[in-house]
Scaffold this motif. Structure first.
Motif, PDB file in Angstrom:
ATOM      1  N   GLU A 124      -6.179   9.535  -0.159  1.00 32.48           N
ATOM      2  CA  GLU A 124      -5.995   9.006  -1.520  1.00 32.48           C
ATOM      3  C   GLU A 124      -4.567   9.257  -1.998  1.00 32.48           C
ATOM      4  OE1 GLU A 124      -8.616  10.852  -4.290  1.00 32.48           O
ATOM      5  OE2 GLU A 124      -8.441   9.267  -5.790  1.00 32.48           O
ATOM      6  N   LYS A 125      -4.002   8.253  -2.652  1.00 27.39           N
ATOM      7  CA  LYS A 125      -2.657   8.259  -3.226  1.00 27.39           C
ATOM      8  C   LYS A 125      -1.551   8.006  -2.188  1.00 27.39           C
ATOM      9  CE  LYS A 125      -3.983  11.361  -6.984  1.00 27.39           C
ATOM     10  NZ  LYS A 125      -3.710  12.658  -7.678  1.00 27.39           N
TER      11      LYS A 125
ATOM     12  N   GLY B  10     -10.813  -8.333  11.139  1.00 24.81           N
ATOM     13  CA  GLY B  10     -11.014  -7.406  10.043  1.00 24.81           C
ATOM     14  C   GLY B  10     -10.646  -5.971  10.392  1.00 24.81           C
ATOM     15  N   THR B  11     -10.316  -5.219   9.365  1.00 21.82           N
ATOM     16  CA  THR B  11     -10.030  -3.783   9.467  1.00 21.82           C
ATOM     17  C   THR B  11     -10.810  -3.073   8.384  1.00 21.82           C
ATOM     18  OG1 THR B  11      -7.788  -4.097  10.353  1.00 21.82           O
ATOM     19  CG2 THR B  11      -8.275  -1.984   9.290  1.00 21.82           C
ATOM     20  N   ARG B  12     -11.561  -2.060   8.782  1.00 18.24           N
ATOM     21  CA  ARG B  12     -12.281  -1.276   7.776  1.00 18.24           C
ATOM     22  C   ARG B  12     -11.401  -0.123   7.325  1.00 18.24           C
ATOM     23  NH1 ARG B  12     -16.994  -0.979   5.655  1.00 18.24           N
ATOM     24  NH2 ARG B  12     -17.886  -2.487   7.097  1.00 18.24           N
ATOM     25  N   LEU B  13     -11.059  -0.118   6.061  1.00 16.86           N
ATOM     26  CA  LEU B  13     -10.226   0.936   5.484  1.00 16.86           C
ATOM     27  C   LEU B  13     -11.108   1.933   4.759  1.00 16.86           C
ATOM     28  CD1 LEU B  13      -7.412   2.084   4.790  1.00 16.86           C
ATOM     29  CD2 LEU B  13      -7.499   0.715   2.686  1.00 16.86           C
ATOM     30  N   MET B  14     -10.905   3.204   5.046  1.00 14.93           N
ATOM     31  CA  MET B  14     -11.638   4.267   4.378  1.00 14.93           C
ATOM     32  C   MET B  14     -10.635   5.201   3.729  1.00 14.93           C
ATOM     33  SD  MET B  14     -14.280   4.557   7.531  1.00 14.93           S
ATOM     34  CE  MET B  14     -13.037   3.763   8.528  1.00 14.93           C
ATOM     35  N   VAL B  15     -10.753   5.356   2.423  1.00 11.94           N
ATOM     36  CA  VAL B  15      -9.846   6.206   1.668  1.00 11.94           C
ATOM     37  C   VAL B  15     -10.515   7.557   1.454  1.00 11.94           C
ATOM     38  CG1 VAL B  15      -8.522   6.461  -0.456  1.00 11.94           C
ATOM     39  CG2 VAL B  15      -8.882   4.180   0.533  1.00 11.94           C
ATOM     40  N   LYS B  16      -9.834   8.592   1.884  1.00 13.01           N
ATOM     41  CA  LYS B  16     -10.380   9.944   1.779  1.00 13.01           C
ATOM     42  C   LYS B  16      -9.906  10.619   0.495  1.00 13.01           C
ATOM     43  CE  LYS B  16      -8.633  11.221   5.735  1.00 13.01           C
ATOM     44  NZ  LYS B  16      -8.303  12.064   6.905  1.00 13.01           N
ATOM     45  N   PRO B  17     -10.813  11.272  -0.222  1.00 15.20           N
ATOM     46  CA  PRO B  17     -10.395  11.966  -1.459  1.00 15.20           C
ATOM     47  C   PRO B  17      -9.600  13.232  -1.156  1.00 15.20           C
ATOM     48  CG  PRO B  17     -12.726  12.321  -1.030  1.00 15.20           C
ATOM     49  CD  PRO B  17     -12.269  11.333   0.006  1.00 15.20           C
TER      50      PRO B  17
ATOM     51  N   ALA C 225      -0.227   3.763  -2.906  1.00 17.95           N
ATOM     52  CA  ALA C 225      -1.016   4.638  -3.792  1.00 17.95           C
ATOM     53  C   ALA C 225      -2.507   4.339  -3.674  1.00 17.95           C
ATOM     54  CB  ALA C 225      -0.550   4.467  -5.234  1.00 17.95           C
ATOM     55  N   SER C 226      -3.036   4.536  -2.480  1.00 13.57           N
ATOM     56  CA  SER C 226      -4.442   4.185  -2.201  1.00 13.57           C
ATOM     57  C   SER C 226      -5.390   4.851  -3.192  1.00 13.57           C
ATOM     58  CB  SER C 226      -4.816   4.626  -0.787  1.00 13.57           C
ATOM     59  OG  SER C 226      -4.047   3.948   0.163  1.00 13.57           O
ATOM     60  N   GLN C 227      -6.426   4.099  -3.514  1.00 15.63           N
ATOM     61  CA  GLN C 227      -7.474   4.587  -4.413  1.00 15.63           C
ATOM     62  C   GLN C 227      -8.805   4.548  -3.670  1.00 15.63           C
ATOM     63  OE1 GLN C 227      -7.266   1.883  -7.734  1.00 15.63           O
ATOM     64  NE2 GLN C 227      -5.205   2.548  -8.334  1.00 15.63           N
TER      65      GLN C 227
ATOM     66  N   TYR D 293      -0.260  -4.229  -3.790  1.00 10.97           N
ATOM     67  CA  TYR D 293      -0.288  -4.902  -2.492  1.00 10.97           C
ATOM     68  C   TYR D 293       1.046  -5.585  -2.216  1.00 10.97           C
ATOM     69  CZ  TYR D 293      -5.305  -4.515  -3.409  1.00 10.97           C
ATOM     70  OH  TYR D 293      -6.558  -4.041  -3.705  1.00 10.97           O
ATOM     71  N   SER D 294       1.526  -5.426  -1.010  1.00  6.47           N
ATOM     72  CA  SER D 294       2.696  -6.169  -0.578  1.00  6.47           C
ATOM     73  C   SER D 294       2.473  -6.619   0.851  1.00  6.47           C
ATOM     74  CB  SER D 294       3.972  -5.331  -0.699  1.00  6.47           C
ATOM     75  OG  SER D 294       3.882  -4.179   0.111  1.00  6.47           O
ATOM     76  N   LEU D 295       3.113  -7.715   1.181  1.00 11.43           N
ATOM     77  CA  LEU D 295       2.937  -8.275   2.508  1.00 11.43           C
ATOM     78  C   LEU D 295       4.263  -8.164   3.247  1.00 11.43           C
ATOM     79  CD1 LEU D 295       0.827 -11.444   3.192  1.00 11.43           C
ATOM     80  CD2 LEU D 295       2.810 -10.910   4.588  1.00 11.43           C
ATOM     81  N   ASN D 296       4.260  -7.467   4.351  1.00  9.33           N
ATOM     82  CA  ASN D 296       5.451  -7.308   5.187  1.00  9.33           C
ATOM     83  C   ASN D 296       5.479  -8.454   6.192  1.00  9.33           C
ATOM     84  OD1 ASN D 296       7.605  -6.514   6.681  1.00  9.33           O
ATOM     85  ND2 ASN D 296       6.776  -4.511   7.263  1.00  9.33           N
ATOM     86  N   PHE D 297       6.194  -9.504   5.840  1.00 10.51           N
ATOM     87  CA  PHE D 297       6.213 -10.740   6.619  1.00 10.51           C
ATOM     88  C   PHE D 297       7.386 -10.707   7.591  1.00 10.51           C
ATOM     89  CE2 PHE D 297       5.353 -14.794   7.976  1.00 10.51           C
ATOM     90  CZ  PHE D 297       6.204 -15.807   7.540  1.00 10.51           C
ATOM     91  N   GLN D 298       7.065 -10.637   8.877  1.00  9.54           N
ATOM     92  CA  GLN D 298       8.077 -10.644   9.930  1.00  9.54           C
ATOM     93  C   GLN D 298       7.868 -11.925  10.730  1.00  9.54           C
ATOM     94  OE1 GLN D 298      10.157  -7.731  10.845  1.00  9.54           O
ATOM     95  NE2 GLN D 298       9.571  -6.875   8.865  1.00  9.54           N
ATOM     96  N   LYS D 299       8.554 -12.977  10.316  1.00  9.00           N
ATOM     97  CA  LYS D 299       8.282 -14.298  10.869  1.00  9.00           C
ATOM     98  C   LYS D 299       8.572 -14.368  12.358  1.00  9.00           C
ATOM     99  CE  LYS D 299       8.866 -19.139   9.530  1.00  9.00           C
ATOM    100  NZ  LYS D 299       9.490 -20.022   8.505  1.00  9.00           N
ATOM    101  N   ALA D 300       9.681 -13.773  12.785  1.00 12.93           N
ATOM    102  CA  ALA D 300      10.047 -13.829  14.201  1.00 12.93           C
ATOM    103  C   ALA D 300       9.011 -13.109  15.064  1.00 12.93           C
ATOM    104  CB  ALA D 300      11.423 -13.221  14.413  1.00 12.93           C
TER     105      ALA D 300
END
Lengths: 117, 113
Positions: free
Chosen positions: B15-16, B106-113, B81-83, B64-71
């Protein structure tokens, strides 16, 4: 924003019965709607593309006689799972396409969880 | 044919902290769109962010931001700042003009406290 509803949200039925799922765009008209199927822990797989007033276009491997799609109006598409079997148990999600700032945007319904006993 | 690959089936983040979810794609079409969706346990698909292939700048939407690496043909999602509420499945998707969305695994994201 654009809202898409699905009904029912959850259905349990006996093997051999048919189940109809409705997908509605509530505040916009959608010339194209899409139907996806999602098995547990897997990604969404497109089943068919539904255009208002014309026959649906099915993806390879999807039986059109089993998954009947009717897009009767610009706000309603229905998916009927005919003679459902346990292997048809899945999460079915529809999306409706409209023109927006992203070009043709897709807005997803909340999904319908089908369990066939 | 287009293809979307998410190589991380599951991710943990404290978290965070910030986390990056990977997405690579393959298409020969110069015009395409890249999307990220969040799918909580309720099942609904929540649109997060969009990047057009001709966009010069990386897309950002709040945390959220997208890191776009076209090449490199990559479109990684960065969540800052994950919640705890960020715990969900995340799908990367691509669209071509006149085409439907193609989703990654898909990706399963798990945020730990």
């Amino acid at each position: 924003g654009a809202v898409v509803s699905q009904h029912p949200s959850r259905v349990i039925c006996k093997s051999g019965t048919s189940v109809k799922i409705e997908c509605r765009s509530l505040d916009f008209q959608a010339t194209t709607m899409f139907w996806y199927r999602q098995f547990p822990k897997q990604s969404l797989m497109l089943m068919a593309t539904s255009n208002e007033g014309s026959k649906a276009t099915y993806e390879q491997g999807v039986e059109k006689d089993k998954f009947l799609i009717n897009h009767a109006s610009l706000t309603l598409s229905t998916l009927t799972v005919t003679s459902a079997h346990p292997e048809d148990s899945s999460f079915y999600i529809c999306s409706a396409e409209t023109s927006g700032i992203l070009g043709n945007e897709q807005f997803f319904g909340p999904g319908t969880r089908l369990t066939v006993l | 044919a287009q293809k979307i690959t998410q190589t991380q089936p599951g991710m943990f983040v404290q978290e965070k902290e910030a986390v990056t979810l990977d997405c690579t794609y393959d298409t020969s079409d110069p015009s395409y769109g890249l999307f990220w969706y969040k799918q909580p346990s309720s099942g609904e698909m929540i649109f997060l962010i969009y990047q057009g292939s001709y966009d010069q700048q990386n897309a950002t939407e709040g945390r959220y931001s997208l890191n776009f690496q076209k090449a490199r043909k990559s479109a990684n999602l960065v969540i800052s700042a994950s919640q705890l509420g960020d715990s969900a499945m995340y799908f990367c998707a691509m669209s071509l003009p006149g085409n439907m969305l193609t989703f990654g695994g898909g990706t399963r994201l798990m945020v730990k406290p």
